[in-house]
Design a protein around this motif. Structure first.
Motif, mmCIF file in Angstrom:
data_model
loop_
_atom_site.group_PDB
_atom_site.id
_atom_site.type_symbol
_atom_site.label_atom_id
_atom_site.label_comp_id
_atom_site.label_asym_id
_atom_site.label_seq_id
_atom_site.Cartn_x
_atom_site.Cartn_y
_atom_site.Cartn_z
ATOM 1 N N HIS A 222 0.805 -1.224 0.000
ATOM 2 C CA HIS A 222 0.000 0.000 0.000
ATOM 3 C C HIS A 222 0.837 1.273 0.000
ATOM 4 O O HIS A 222 0.286 2.368 -0.128
ATOM 5 N N ASP A 223 2.163 1.155 0.133
ATOM 6 C CA ASP A 223 3.013 2.339 0.200
ATOM 7 C C ASP A 223 4.212 2.155 -0.734
ATOM 8 O O ASP A 223 5.227 1.573 -0.366
ATOM 9 N N ASN A 224 4.086 2.689 -1.947
ATOM 10 C CA ASN A 224 5.162 2.531 -2.930
ATOM 11 C C ASN A 224 6.419 3.298 -2.565
ATOM 12 O O ASN A 224 7.508 2.998 -3.066
ATOM 13 N N GLU A 225 6.294 4.277 -1.680
ATOM 14 C CA GLU A 225 7.471 5.028 -1.254
ATOM 15 C C GLU A 225 8.442 4.124 -0.509
ATOM 16 O O GLU A 225 9.671 4.278 -0.620
ATOM 17 N N SER A 243 2.293 -4.854 -5.348
ATOM 18 C CA SER A 243 2.065 -3.432 -5.613
ATOM 19 C C SER A 243 1.516 -3.175 -7.009
ATOM 20 O O SER A 243 1.017 -2.081 -7.286
#
Length: 352
Positions: A222-225, A243
């Motif tokens: 949920h967090d590509n960073e 992702s």
């Protein structure tokens, strides 16, 4: 040509042994099969491998999608208008990618059978075989080493190790595998979202001597960073899996340099047609591509294989999801020799 009849049913298959990854253990799977008949006598087959944590689907939701969307949209239509049909299906199946993939591959099966060629040749026919890795789930060290030796004896030249639950145990396994097998074996590692950024970086640093090929989905989807931070701080190729679900996802991941590679699975993307678009974005971005799979019948594996054979920038395959299944009615749909996958002879997805 017109579609005259559609039939859909679910089929449970047990695994030869339980399989554990970072977030679940399974001992069986349920696939859903689709048969599409036409007024020419040509029949196409499709397969859905729903996975609630990944695709958000179950066998029940696939069957509902068939009754409420797939059958009403496709019956009476020309399968060669597949662009239009897929466009209409996508309106209702955006959150049902495995169900969409099932219908999509059946349409391609029909078209290729009508043309008298395998699907991969209909798509471009770049190659006629591709090596696949084979996966070892989370197991104790000695069992992992024994499975590695067995797979080497069977002709496999690349393994994928599952982990992400215990960093030190993961490191020990990778180092022991390399020590045991020597430099020739390809080693891939899949954390299935189990690591923090710091853990992923530490894993790569501690296994540097093992020279692994790639690190798959180390951080939460949920967090590509988080994925980007790993990608920019390790020397090994980092691959996005969970992702990546949609065309928008691959655009975002590649535009923002979040990953070095992507894992395209037909069950996540909604089938071959959408996978081709996703692959094109990856190619334009200079990002390597692997074609992967779920726990799915060899029918679903066959569709993924044909897709992988059709494009030159698809450099990797991880198409082993059928190998541990018992009671697969389509087990002969792909051919495996010495770790290399070949399509079954015949038109479409192969002779059934």
């Amino acid at each position: 040509m017109k579609i005259t009849h559609l039939e859909c049913w679910q089929h449970e298959m047990k695994l030869s042994e339980p399989f554990t990854i970072a977030y679940e253990t399974i001992d069986r799977c349920v696939n859903v099969f689709l048969r599409i008949e036409t007024n020419t006598g040509i029949t196409g087959m499709g397969c859905a491998a729903p996975d609630l944590p990944v695709t958000g689907e179950t066998a029940a939701t696939v069957l509902t999608a068939f009754k409420e969307c797939i059958e009403p949209v496709l019956k009476g239509r020309d399968p060669f208008t597949y662009k239009r049909l897929n466009h209409e299906l996508k309106k209702s199946l955006a959150k049902h990618p495995a169900a969409h993939a099932m219908a999509d591959m059946a349409l391609y099966d029909i078209m290729a059978r009508k043309a008298g060629v395998p699907v991969y040749k209909l798509l471009g026919g770049y190659r006629d075989s591709i090596p696949t890795s084979i996966t070892i789930g989370i197991l104790p060290l000695e069992e992992t080493l024994e499975k590695t030796r067995q797979f080497l004896a069977q002709g496999f030249r690349c393994i994928k190790i599952k982990g992400g639950k215990n960093l030190e145990e993961d490191v020990e396994k990778i180092l022991k595998i390399r020590e045991t097998t020597g430099p020739a074996l390809g080693i891939r590692f899949d954390a299935n979202q189990g690591y923090t950024v710091a853990e992923a970086i530490a894993f790569i640093d501690k296994t540097r001597s093992a020279n692994i090929e790639l690190l798959e989905q180390p951080t939460a989807k949920h967090d590509n960073e988080l994925l980007k931070q790993v990608t920019q701080n390790v020397h090994v190729l980092v691959m996005a899996d969970e992702s990546l679900m949609t065309l928008f996802d691959v655009f975002h991941l590649t535009r923002h340099d979040c990953t070095d590679m992507i894992n395209i699975k037909l069950m996540k993307t909604g089938g071959i047609a959408e996978a081709l678009h996703i692959n094109s974005v990856a190619k334009a971005a200079g990002v390597d591509v692997m074609v992967g799979c779920m726990d799915e019948s060899a029918l679903g594996i066959a569709a993924a294989l044909h897709f992988a054979l059709a494009r030159p920038n698809i450099r990797y395959a991880d198409l082993d999801g059928h190998l541990d299944l018992t009671g697969d009615p389509f087990a002969a749909m792909v051919v495996l020799r010495d770790g290399v996958l070949y399509p079954k002879e015949g038109a479409g997805l192969g002779d059934i």
